[in-house]
Enzyme design. Structure first.
Site, PDB file in Angstrom:
ATOM      1  N   GLU B  82       0.816  -1.226   0.000  1.00  0.00           N
ATOM      2  CA  GLU B  82       0.000   0.000   0.000  1.00  0.00           C
ATOM      3  C   GLU B  82       0.848   1.273   0.000  1.00  0.00           C
ATOM      4  OE1 GLU B  82      -0.639  -2.631   1.886  1.00  0.00           O
ATOM      5  OE2 GLU B  82      -2.737  -3.204   1.585  1.00  0.00           O
ATOM      6  N   HIS B 151     -11.429  -5.113  10.286  1.00  0.00           N
ATOM      7  CA  HIS B 151     -12.044  -5.011   8.961  1.00  0.00           C
ATOM      8  C   HIS B 151     -13.445  -4.411   9.020  1.00  0.00           C
ATOM      9  CE1 HIS B 151      -8.901  -8.039   8.325  1.00  0.00           C
ATOM     10  NE2 HIS B 151      -8.989  -7.839   7.026  1.00  0.00           N
TER      11      HIS B 151
END
Lengths: 340, 355
Positions: B82, B151
């Site tokens: 990322e 999440h």
């Protein structure tokens, strides 16, 4: 794929070698002027936030061979990302000295109108940028290279960081991605032995970061002895490779931090401190060129005078420039007048 | 400071008009894909990059079908790196491209936040306006399906707290398309946060409000403009994203009992439409903030401050229905004990209505 490249390039002309020296002298003259101005009004004692140039100051004296040897190959349309210690690379890349000095002095005339400071220089004209966060300048270079590749230009991007950055995650993510996508990037590690006060032997698992290139399927070389001509040769090969579309390279250059990590650093941790001035690369290169018969006293005097004129002009311009208007401190957070 | 006031006034004057929705119905995911596809057709500098955005079409269907239309040169799968690929987007934007970079779950910002808040968000300011970063960082947020503490977060308050990036949070298909079009066209970096629960995904709980009317033509929902999605006179709910749906459900139910609830969908957090917040507070005097982010130090407190700084006498009641300061639990019973559910909202409205 790792090789040692310490051999002096044979194909540099006398004019090219003089130009390398000229760039190194310009950089040193600039850094010496900033050093002088920085300390001029920090007393009594040392107040880091006081004076014409406040804040941290990371000067690049000793690392001029990296900038001169590297940037000799770059065009204005090529991108370069640097670090918290960026002046040598900014100057060699061709940044306007008035705009650079103006930003260091925190003036409206500076590159960022006083919003950035010496660790945050962004120059669209030379595609130069830097980041004050170790290793976090690498990713943007990938994106610039990506844009150049997509636009079909021959331009490349160079990401420069210190040897400490080669132990940080972004370095490894970026080498993998650049190699995977064959991006026109060159990774340059300036190994000045010291991550602030920690010696590379206490931070790095390999004797040369060049060997790490093999893990990402790209060539890696290490340049020893802070040798500007060896830098020039190594970078030259990587530039050819990148411009030809053959992907990235990694070059580690063993250089020298002539002064402290930042101004005010007493460097008590540095056992070789007394001998450091003897390793200054500029007198060494002057001698090399004199011995080769391509540098006279008159040449050197002319270069020194030229650099002095450039730097004096930049510093005087900065000191005479207005300070930013405090009422405009919020200006530039977003693009004004832009849609939504 | 005078500069911000005049800039805000200028922005208000030039706001584009939002067209009628028409009768064509799409789910939010399709509306989002349509905005990206249409802008990619018009502007070759737009591309999409992220994990599983190509053949998979985005884990939450943000990019379904785009690979087939635009090919792998413009719909680009990345390694799980990322920092590298978000930073790559920044560098490409600096050189004039318009990247849409997906961070698969907002929860993953921990591995790449330096690129987001120290670089993407600060370059324009540090450069004194000389370098623009016209990039969209698109990310999935929210819980409700037992995906656990790493999440299920929304975290929009964290991004909105840090200066230099716009933050938009659509709740429905119409806004999803218009805000994505605005985000792509914006010369500022925009964080586009879509809740998984508003997308209309076949593999999540059905949500009738995830399907709605969407114009076929391109249009812009202005960034920084909230919308009153239900008029009311007794209590105001200031909310966003999936919580808009729950708030509307509650408002419809309580209407039958004569409790008249106004619902304000913020749609953007940065810039925040403070005028709309103050207007609804002035109208009802009773404000509830419903926010799926953590309660403390965030959006709900900012709404309270916005109203009280304007006029401390406006409020007869203020309360908030947020996620208490706890990691999102895994077990369904525990997760729904902390989410801002319709039941919690209803209880808050009943209490506010009698205040």
């Amino acid at each position: 794929m790792t090789t040692e490249t310490t051999e002096v390039a044979k194909d540099l002309s006398a004019a090219q070698r003089q130009e390398l020296l000229r760039q190194m002298i310009l950089i040193r003259t600039f850094e010496a002027a900033i050093l002088r101005e920085y300390h001029a009004d920090k007393s009594p004692g040392f107040d880091i936030g006081k004076g014409l140039i406040p804040g941290e100051m990371h000067l690049s004296a000793g690392q001029e061979p990296v900038a001169a040897g590297l940037c000799a190959h770059l065009e204005s349309g090529d991108a370069l990302t640097a670090t918290h210690r960026p002046h040598h690379l900014a100057i060699a890349k061709g940044m306007n000295l008035r705009a650079l000095a103006g930003e260091i002095f925190g003036r409206e005339s500076g590159l960022g109108h006083g919003r950035g400071g010496h660790m945050h220089l962004f120059d669209p004209a030379t595609h130069f940028s830097c980041s004050g966060i170790v290793a976090e300048g690498f990713p943007a270079a990938l994106g610039q290279a990506f844009a150049f590749q997509r636009a079909g230009t021959r331009n490349i991007a160079v990401a420069v960081a210190g040897e400490g950055a080669a132990n940080a995650g972004p370095f490894h993510e970026c080498l993998n991605l650049a190699a995977l996508w064959k991006l026109p990037v060159i990774f340059v590690i300036e190994d000045n032995d010291w991550g602030i006060s920690v010696h590379r032997s206490a931070s790095t698992s390999v004797p040369s970061n060049a060997v790490r290139a093999a893990g990402y399927g790209m060539p890696g070389v290490r340049v020893e002895n802070n040798d500007v001509e060896a830098v020039h040769a190594a970078v030259g090969e990587a530039v050819v490779r990148a411009r030809a579309g053959n992907g990235p390279s990694l070059i580690e250059i063993h250089t020298l931090r002539l002064w402290g990590h930042f101004e005010g650093d007493a460097q008590g941790y540095r056992p070789e401190l007394a001998e450091v001035p003897d390793r200054d690369p500029i007198p060494a290169y002057e001698k090399q060129l004199r011995d080769a018969g391509i540098l006279t006293d008159a040449d050197l005097a002319e270069m020194t005078a030229w650099a002095g004129t450039q730097v004096d002009d930049a510093v005087e311009h900065a000191k005479a420039a207005p300070t930013p208007n405090p009422a405009e401190a919020l200006k530039y957070v977003f693009v004004e007048g832009a849609q939504s | 400071m005078s500069i911000s006031t005049s800039a805000a006034a200028a922005a208000q004057m030039s706001l584009p008009v939002e067209p009628d929705a028409g009768s064509r119905r799409l789910n939010t995911a399709k509306a989002l894909q349509e905005a990206i596809g249409s802008q990619m057709e018009k502007d070759p500098s737009v591309f999409v990059m992220g994990e599983d955005v190509a053949a998979y079409g985005g884990i939450f269907s943000s990019t379904t079908g785009l690979l087939e239309r635009f090919g792998p040169e413009r719909i680009i799968d990345t390694p799980i790196s990322e920092t590298a690929f978000i930073g790559l987007g920044i560098g490409a934007a600096v050189e004039g491209m318009r990247p849409i970079v997906e961070l698969m779950f907002v929860d993953f910002f921990g591995v790449c936040m330096d690129q987001i808040y120290n670089h993407m968000a600060k370059i324009h300011y540090e450069s004194g306006g000389n370098v623009r970063v016209p990039m969209v960082l698109m990310t999935a947020v929210g819980g409700g399906y037992s995906d656990g503490a790493q999440h299920s977060q929304t975290l929009w308050g964290t991004f909105a707290h840090l200066p230099g990036m716009k933050v938009v949070v659509p709740s429905n298909p119409y806004d999803a398309k218009g805000l994505m079009t605005a985000a792509i066209q914006s010369d500022d970096p925009v964080v586009y946060m879509f809740h998984k629960g508003v997308m209309g995904l076949a593999w999540m709980a059905k949500n009738k409000r995830s399907i709605g009317a969407v114009p076929e033509e391109d249009y812009v929902v202005p960034i920084g403009k909230a919308k009153v999605v239900r008029e009311g006179t007794d209590v105001s709910i200031v909310t966003l994203s999936l919580s808009v749906h729950h708030s509307l459900d509650v408002a419809e139910k309580l209407e039958e009992e004569g409790i008249n609830v106004e619902v304000l969908d913020l749609r953007s957090l940065v810039p925040l439409d403070r005028e709309a917040v103050i207007a609804t507070a002035a109208k009802t005097g009773r404000v509830i903030v419903v926010d799926e982010d953590y309660q403390s130090f965030g959006l709900s407190g900012e709404i309270a401050a916005t109203i009280t700084e304007h006029d401390p006498a406006l409020l007869k009641h203020f309360s908030r229905v947020c996620v208490p300061d706890v990691p999102i639990p895994y077990a369904h019973e525990l997760e729904y004990a902390v989410l801002p559910t319709a039941a919690r909202i209803e209880a808050a409205v009943r209490k506010a209505a009698t205040a």
